[in-house]
Structure formats: C-alpha cells, structure tokens
Write an enzyme that holds these catalytic residues in place. Structure first.
Site, PDB file in Angstrom:
ATOM      1  N   GLU A 290      57.125  52.159  24.629  1.00 50.55           N
ATOM      2  CA  GLU A 290      56.446  53.037  25.583  1.00 50.55           C
ATOM      3  C   GLU A 290      55.015  53.339  25.137  1.00 50.55           C
ATOM      4  O   GLU A 290      54.537  54.468  25.230  1.00 50.55           O
ATOM      5  CB  GLU A 290      57.231  54.342  25.768  1.00 50.55           C
ATOM      6  CG  GLU A 290      58.675  54.138  26.185  1.00 50.55           C
ATOM      7  CD  GLU A 290      59.412  55.441  26.469  1.00 50.55           C
ATOM      8  OE1 GLU A 290      58.761  56.484  26.670  1.00 50.55           O
ATOM      9  OE2 GLU A 290      60.663  55.407  26.496  1.00 50.55           O
TER      10      GLU A 290
ATOM     11  N   GLU B 111      66.329  59.236  22.677  1.00 46.80           N
ATOM     12  CA  GLU B 111      65.866  60.500  22.099  1.00 46.80           C
ATOM     13  C   GLU B 111      67.021  61.405  21.648  1.00 46.80           C
ATOM     14  O   GLU B 111      67.123  62.555  22.048  1.00 46.80           O
ATOM     15  CB  GLU B 111      64.963  61.239  23.093  1.00 46.80           C
ATOM     16  CG  GLU B 111      63.761  60.407  23.516  1.00 46.80           C
ATOM     17  CD  GLU B 111      62.913  61.085  24.581  1.00 46.80           C
ATOM     18  OE1 GLU B 111      63.209  62.228  24.977  1.00 46.80           O
ATOM     19  OE2 GLU B 111      61.943  60.460  25.037  1.00 46.80           O
TER      20      GLU B 111
END
Length: 392
Positions: free
Chosen positions: A301, A185
């Site tokens: 995810e 991220e």
C-alpha cells in the site's frame, strides 16, 4: 557548515524531514528544523531523470518484480484517462473497496445472509480482460465491518459468519486471485496483550486462533492463491514500530510452527516523513528475518503522506521522490520482496485527500501521477528503484 551526509544520513533526513510545515522553513537551499540548519542537498542535488519508457510494470518485470496499484471500480468506469494509465503502468490491481465487507458506498456484505458482488465482479472482469493480476483485499479486518455486524455477531455465530464469508467470497474468485490479504492489521502492542494482538471484534469473539482459522479456511477455498498477512507501521526506527516488528515476527513464527498456510507478509508502507526516522539497516534486518521463515514479502500500500512537508510543490515533490527511491532501494535489496503496489496511482483519487489532509488546505501529492494524470518525480523515483534493483 555541516559535512555532506552519508547515504544513511541522507535517508534519515528524507524520512524524518516532515515538520517543516509547522516548525521549519526552507531558505536558500537549507532547512531550519528543530533549531538546526540541515543542508537540503539530498533533494536539490539529486538527479531523478529517467527514460520515458518502459512503463513501471515493464521495468519491474525485468527484475522479476510485480508492480501494481489500488483501484476502484467507480473511478475506472468514469475516468477513461485514468483507466488507460492504470493499464499502461500496472501488472497487478488491488481493490481499494470492492472486496472489503463494507467500504465507501460499496457493501459486499449488506446483511448476514446476502452478498453484493457486482462491483467486485466488474473489477475482476476488467483485470481478466486486460491480462492483469488481481489481489484480494481483505477478508478479516477490524474495520470496514458492515453496520449490522456489531448487533448481529456474537461468540456463538462468529465462526459461522467467518466461514460463510471466506468460503463464499474466496471460492467465487478462486483461480482469478494472485494473493489474498487474509488478515489485516492484527497487531497492536500498545493494546497491552503479551502476544501483541490488537483487541478487535474478531479477537473478542473468537480468541487469538481466529488468525490461523482464517488462513486455513482461505487455503481450503482456494489452494492456489498466495496467502498474505498485511500490516502497517513496520518501516521506521522508533519504539512503537520496533515493538510491532518484534510482535509480527513472533506471530509469523507461531503460525509457521503450527503449519498454518501463510505464504507472505504484506508491508503497507504508508510512509510519513516528519517525526519518523528511517534506519535502512534495521529494516533490512527485519526483512531478512521474515525471509528466513520461508515467506515472501509484498509492499502492498505504498504512498507518501505529505501533510508535514513544505507547501512549495517543487520542493515537496523532490522530497517525496527521495523518500520513494530511498525506501524502495532498501527493501528491494531483499530478494524475498516480490511485488510493489502503490495505494492508488493519481493524487486525484488518493485516500489521503480525506484521511490525511494538509493543514494549509493544499492538495496532497503522494502518488506517481498528479491530479491531471501527469507523471511526477515520484514516478521517476519508482522507475529508478526498479532499474537499480537486483534481479530475482
């Protein structure tokens, strides 16, 4: 009456259906949404039936794919039925907490000069004993930093802290790890930087080269692991996510031009039907662009946030199943996609219970198994997507 939606219309409906809980209702097979009548044929008339066997990982393997899920040591230890379901369905495991610097009640790095590997070691041994692949998640992230980091880390010692962490952790599990989420991220265009990078503790301490440094350190510590950059908000057709896709591609191009040892992009795919609109054509183009750089792609995810979906379980489960199947049928068209991991396997243990709860207090239902470890339509949808995927 509106005309029957096309495949792209149907996908846009399923991915964009979400504000029903707050601004819409379901009546007689139709959805009143933003003052429009939208036929709910997409879920009401879809057949999600599949054979009970083979398992998810066996279906994936037939197409050259890997299926797995995020797990936690404490749950595997305490819930035998859950552990058995994981073993039956998964070929790959990813630690939800155990390999982050600090997460939940697990502290891999309790102090600058100490490591606690007990939970991660247990999970690594569990994977080995059941012949399962193991991912490493994650080495560099702006979150899940231990409490001491803010006080102790500075521009003078940050490189050494990072080197010590990567060398110690990666070398310990070298040969046991299929792939590492090296950096997690790192892009956030709305932070306003021209390069799109997130303004994070690592960026402030080390500058933009911390990303390349992390990949080179990881490669040196374990030359055989697949090295991945993992990111969220790459799935939908809106201005924010389009900007992130563009920034991510530019980052990947820079890293590849520099010869950085990066092998794959991880797409988190925390799907959130609601205000978001899905565009299969745009997503396919993005995946093609990533693949053209010589990179593999992992869906790392995957789950479906249901907080804006209807209360009714049957209706909600059908919408969620449709979202799973339509998303996977799109991304699995790209042969550079090598793995699909759901962020958990059972609703009972989903992170969304805490972080994305429903306003009506109803239990969330984002995963293939319910709280009683019974298969849901989401399981069927994932199975169907694997069955219909092109072979790698």
């Amino acid at each position: 009456m509106m005309k029957r939606p096309t495949l792209i219309d149907r996908r846009s409906f399923l991915f964009g259906l979400g504000s029903l809980a707050t601004v819409g209702t379901v009546v007689a097979g139709k959805v009143t949404y933003e003052n429009q009548q939208i036929q709910a044929l997409d879920t009401n008339n879809r057949d999600f039936s599949v054979t009970e066997k083979p398992s998810l990982h066996e279906r994936a393997a037939k197409k050259g794919l890997i299926y797995g899920a995020a797990v936690r040591t404490d749950i595997l230890k305490s819930d035998a039925k859950y552990a058995a379901t994981v073993i039956e369905n998964c070929r790959m495991l990813v630690p939800e907490w155990e390999m982050k610097w600090a997460a939940g009640n697990v502290k891999l790095r309790p102090s600058p000069d100490k490591f606690d590997f007990a939970p991660a070691d247990w999970l690594a041994n569990f994977a080995t004993s059941h012949d399962l692949l193991l991912r490493g998640h994650t080495l560099v992230w702006h979150r899940s930093l231990p409490s001491w980091f803010k006080e102790k880390a500075n521009s003078k010692n940050a490189v050494e802290l990072l080197k010590n962490h990567i060398n110690t952790v990666v070398k310990r599990y070298a040969g046991k790890i299929h792939s590492w989420d090296v950096v997690n991220e790192v892009m956030l265009p709305k932070d306003g930087r021209s390069d799109g990078l997130r303004i994070s503790p690592w960026l402030e301490l080390l500058g933009q080269n911390y990303i390349e440094l992390a990949f080179r350190l990881t490669s040196a510590a374990d030359p055989n692991a697949l090295l991945v950059y993992n990111e969220y908000d790459l799935d939908y057709d809106n201005r924010q996510q389009e900007a992130k896709r563009i920034a991510v591609l530019k980052l990947l191009e820079r890293l590849r031009t520099k010869g950085t040892p990066i092998h794959a992009l991880g797409i988190q795919a925390h799907l959130s039907p609601g205000d978001n609109q899905f565009n299969a054509k745009k997503l396919r183009k993005f995946l093609q662009d990533v693949a053209s750089l010589g990179l593999k792609i992992m869906i790392t995810e995957l789950d479906v946030v249901d907080k804006k979906l209807p209360f009714d379980i049957q209706t909600r489960d059908r919408i969620i199943a449709g979202v799973y199947e339509d998303y996977l049928s799109t991304v699995l068209d790209e042969r550079a996609v090598i793995a699909v991991l759901t962020w958990g396997l059972s609703d009972r243990y989903s992170w969304l219970n805490e972080f994305e709860p429903r306003s009506d207090k109803a239990p969330v239902r984002p995963l293939p198994y319910d709280t009683y470890m019974q298969r849901k339509l989401a399981w069927n949808a994932i199975a169907r997507a694997f069955d219909q995927a092109p072979k790698r």
